[in-house]
Motif scaffolding. Structure first.
Motif, mmCIF file in Angstrom:
data_model
loop_
_atom_site.group_PDB
_atom_site.id
_atom_site.type_symbol
_atom_site.label_atom_id
_atom_site.label_comp_id
_atom_site.label_asym_id
_atom_site.label_seq_id
_atom_site.Cartn_x
_atom_site.Cartn_y
_atom_site.Cartn_z
ATOM 1 N N PRO A 219 0.813 -1.228 0.000
ATOM 2 C CA PRO A 219 0.000 0.000 0.000
ATOM 3 C C PRO A 219 0.839 1.267 0.000
ATOM 4 C CG PRO A 219 -0.103 -1.101 2.135
ATOM 5 C CD PRO A 219 0.572 -2.045 1.207
ATOM 6 N N ARG A 220 2.026 1.230 0.585
ATOM 7 C CA ARG A 220 2.886 2.422 0.585
ATOM 8 C C ARG A 220 3.406 2.726 -0.806
ATOM 9 N NH1 ARG A 220 6.842 0.443 5.247
ATOM 10 N NH2 ARG A 220 6.554 -1.412 3.941
ATOM 11 N N VAL A 221 3.775 1.683 -1.548
ATOM 12 C CA VAL A 221 4.204 1.892 -2.932
ATOM 13 C C VAL A 221 3.058 2.470 -3.751
ATOM 14 C CG1 VAL A 221 4.942 0.729 -5.052
ATOM 15 C CG2 VAL A 221 6.009 0.128 -2.872
ATOM 16 N N ALA A 222 1.869 1.893 -3.611
ATOM 17 C CA ALA A 222 0.708 2.382 -4.360
ATOM 18 C C ALA A 222 0.412 3.836 -4.027
ATOM 19 C CB ALA A 222 -0.507 1.507 -4.064
ATOM 20 N N GLU A 223 0.469 4.183 -2.757
ATOM 21 C CA GLU A 223 0.180 5.552 -2.341
ATOM 22 C C GLU A 223 1.206 6.524 -2.891
ATOM 23 O OE1 GLU A 223 -1.414 7.354 1.735
ATOM 24 O OE2 GLU A 223 0.664 6.676 1.897
ATOM 25 N N THR A 224 2.475 6.125 -2.879
ATOM 26 C CA THR A 224 3.523 7.013 -3.390
ATOM 27 C C THR A 224 3.393 7.214 -4.890
ATOM 28 O OG1 THR A 224 5.024 6.308 -1.628
ATOM 29 C CG2 THR A 224 6.013 7.362 -3.552
ATOM 30 N N VAL A 225 3.119 6.136 -5.630
ATOM 31 C CA VAL A 225 2.918 6.268 -7.082
ATOM 32 C C VAL A 225 1.720 7.168 -7.364
ATOM 33 C CG1 VAL A 225 2.293 5.026 -9.189
ATOM 34 C CG2 VAL A 225 4.027 4.082 -7.660
ATOM 35 N N ALA A 226 0.631 6.982 -6.607
ATOM 36 C CA ALA A 226 -0.552 7.829 -6.797
ATOM 37 C C ALA A 226 -0.238 9.286 -6.510
ATOM 38 C CB ALA A 226 -1.696 7.336 -5.904
ATOM 39 N N ASP A 227 0.602 9.552 -5.501
ATOM 40 C CA ASP A 227 1.013 10.928 -5.212
ATOM 41 C C ASP A 227 1.859 11.496 -6.349
ATOM 42 O OD1 ASP A 227 -0.263 10.965 -2.792
ATOM 43 O OD2 ASP A 227 1.529 10.606 -1.589
ATOM 44 N N LEU A 228 2.827 10.708 -6.808
ATOM 45 C CA LEU A 228 3.761 11.206 -7.816
ATOM 46 C C LEU A 228 3.081 11.492 -9.149
ATOM 47 C CD1 LEU A 228 6.835 8.902 -7.092
ATOM 48 C CD2 LEU A 228 6.753 11.384 -6.808
#
Length: 402
Positions: A219-228
């Motif tokens: 979920p942290r990877v997904a959240e960071t990609v969504a932010d970027l």
């Protein structure tokens, strides 16, 4: 497949046999157009054309289809790789091990993320990253391993995962062409931190332009990609992304997926299983007809491995002698073809500053000199496969099939 798509004009079904283009989806769109039109009408009526309801719908559909916990739609396969590398903690100047054979986007994404590509050789059959070569390529600056799934199967993920464990490295997957490929039932892109998909038109699931996605269980990877992809969301900063403040340049802009591309992909996703099965039929037809033809050094096919699942033929990649002359002969016969990787990446002028020499990665160099992609897509007819094979046989034997 290649970074550019050169498709000949589609043929009329009523006409005499004409050219066999390298790629066409005229028949596919005739079938899916009513669904595409309905999805596009939803987009137009909704008034939101990027990262809107259709993108969210596609992300949910891809989660169900791949089994991924998280899917984040972006505007291209290349951006999917770049954002995944950033989310994976890559800092400027750190190395990412990538194969020396394949589309330049794999290594270019590392540079766009301000990392340094570290090349390794491929396995001669299957064209996946060679675990032994990857192991030898590790240096104190290496941060990530990034195998690319080429041909019709995933790279040797057991061997590559062992290298990652031995050196304490993280792994991401360039699964741009790997939708449908699985390892012990796990979809490509879900064996490490995450994976990138490309929906370039010639791929197994293709849009009518650029689009991509990141798959991940984290979920942290997904959240960071969504932010970027949005340069940060309302009420959030990007301070949590390692090394981002060290880039020295503005972060990439507008990595959002277009809702019209999502509309096309939703319509085509419904027939993806059938398309994969049709690709397998066509590949089997090629293999049957081209086996034993002089001048063909290797035909594509799954390499026996523990854990490998069913192959997915996004391309039919043969290794041949006198490739340039064969291409000229095929072109004269009206048959399209594509050179998958004309120069091994360690010798590509775009990466000249890395200081590699000829002979360092012999398998990649051999594949770059001999590999040729023949037409393979669901709209291709069985008679078209016979015509392509007839043209290949004629070049090497000087006589056409009876």
């Amino acid at each position: 497949m290649p970074e550019t798509c050169r498709a000949s004009a589609p043929r009329s079904p009523a006409a005499e046999p004409g050219p066999v283009p390298f790629f066409s989806q005229e028949a596919t769109f005739a079938e899916v157009w009513p669904t595409v039109r309905a999805h596009c009408r939803d987009v137009i009526n909704g008034g939101r054309y990027a990262r809107g309801s259709k993108v969210a719908e596609l992300e949910e559909a891809l989660r169900a289809w791949t089994g991924a916990r998280h899917v984040v739609g972006v505007n291209s396969g290349t951006d999917a790789l770049v954002l995944l590398l950033r989310a994976g903690g890559l800092r400027p100047g750190e190395e990412v091990i990538v194969p020396a054979f394949g589309p330049a986007a794999t290594a270019s994404a590392v540079r766009l993320a301000r990392g340094r590509p570290r090349f390794a050789d491929i396995e001669p059959a299957g064209h996946g990253l060679d675990p032994e070569s990857a192991d030898a390529a590790v240096t104190p600056r290496t941060r990530l391993l990034m195998p690319a799934h080429l041909g019709c199967q995933m790279a040797d993920m057991a061997g590559i995962a062992a290298v990652a464990r031995r050196h304490g490295l993280r792994m991401v997957e360039d699964g741009a062409r790997a939708i449908g490929m699985r390892w012990n039932g796990v979809h490509a892109g879900l064996l490490g931190l995450g994976g990138a998909l490309s929906f370039f038109p010639t791929n197994t699931l293709g849009a009518i332009g650029d689009a991509g996605a990141v798959l991940t269980e984290d979920p942290r990877v997904a959240e960071t990609v969504a932010d970027l992809r949005l340069q940060g969301r309302a009420g959030r900063t990007l301070d949590h992304v390692p090394g981002l403040s060290d880039l020295g340049v503005p972060i990439r802009v507008d990595s959002r997926m277009d809702d019209l591309q999502a509309a096309v992909l939703l319509a085509k996703l419904a027939r993806l299983e059938a398309d994969i099965a049709r690709r397998a039929e066509l590949a089997a037809g090629y293999t049957e007809r081209l086996s034993g033809v002089p001048g063909i050094r290797r035909l594509p096919g799954p390499v026996p491995r523990d854990g490998h699942g069913s192959p997915v033929h996004h391309a039919y990649l043969v290794e041949v002698e006198d490739r340039d002359a064969l291409i000229r002969s095929l072109t004269a016969a009206g048959v399209g073809s594509e050179v998958f990787c004309p120069v091994p990446l360690h010798l590509d002028p775009r990466f000249a500053g890395l200081g590699h020499r000829r002979g360092e990665f012999p398998n990649a160099e051999a594949a770059s000199a001999t590999a040729l992609a023949l037409p393979l897509y669901p709209d291709l007819a069985d008679d078209d496969v016979e015509r392509v094979c007839d043209a290949v046989r004629h070049f090497y034997t000087g006589r056409r099939a009876a």
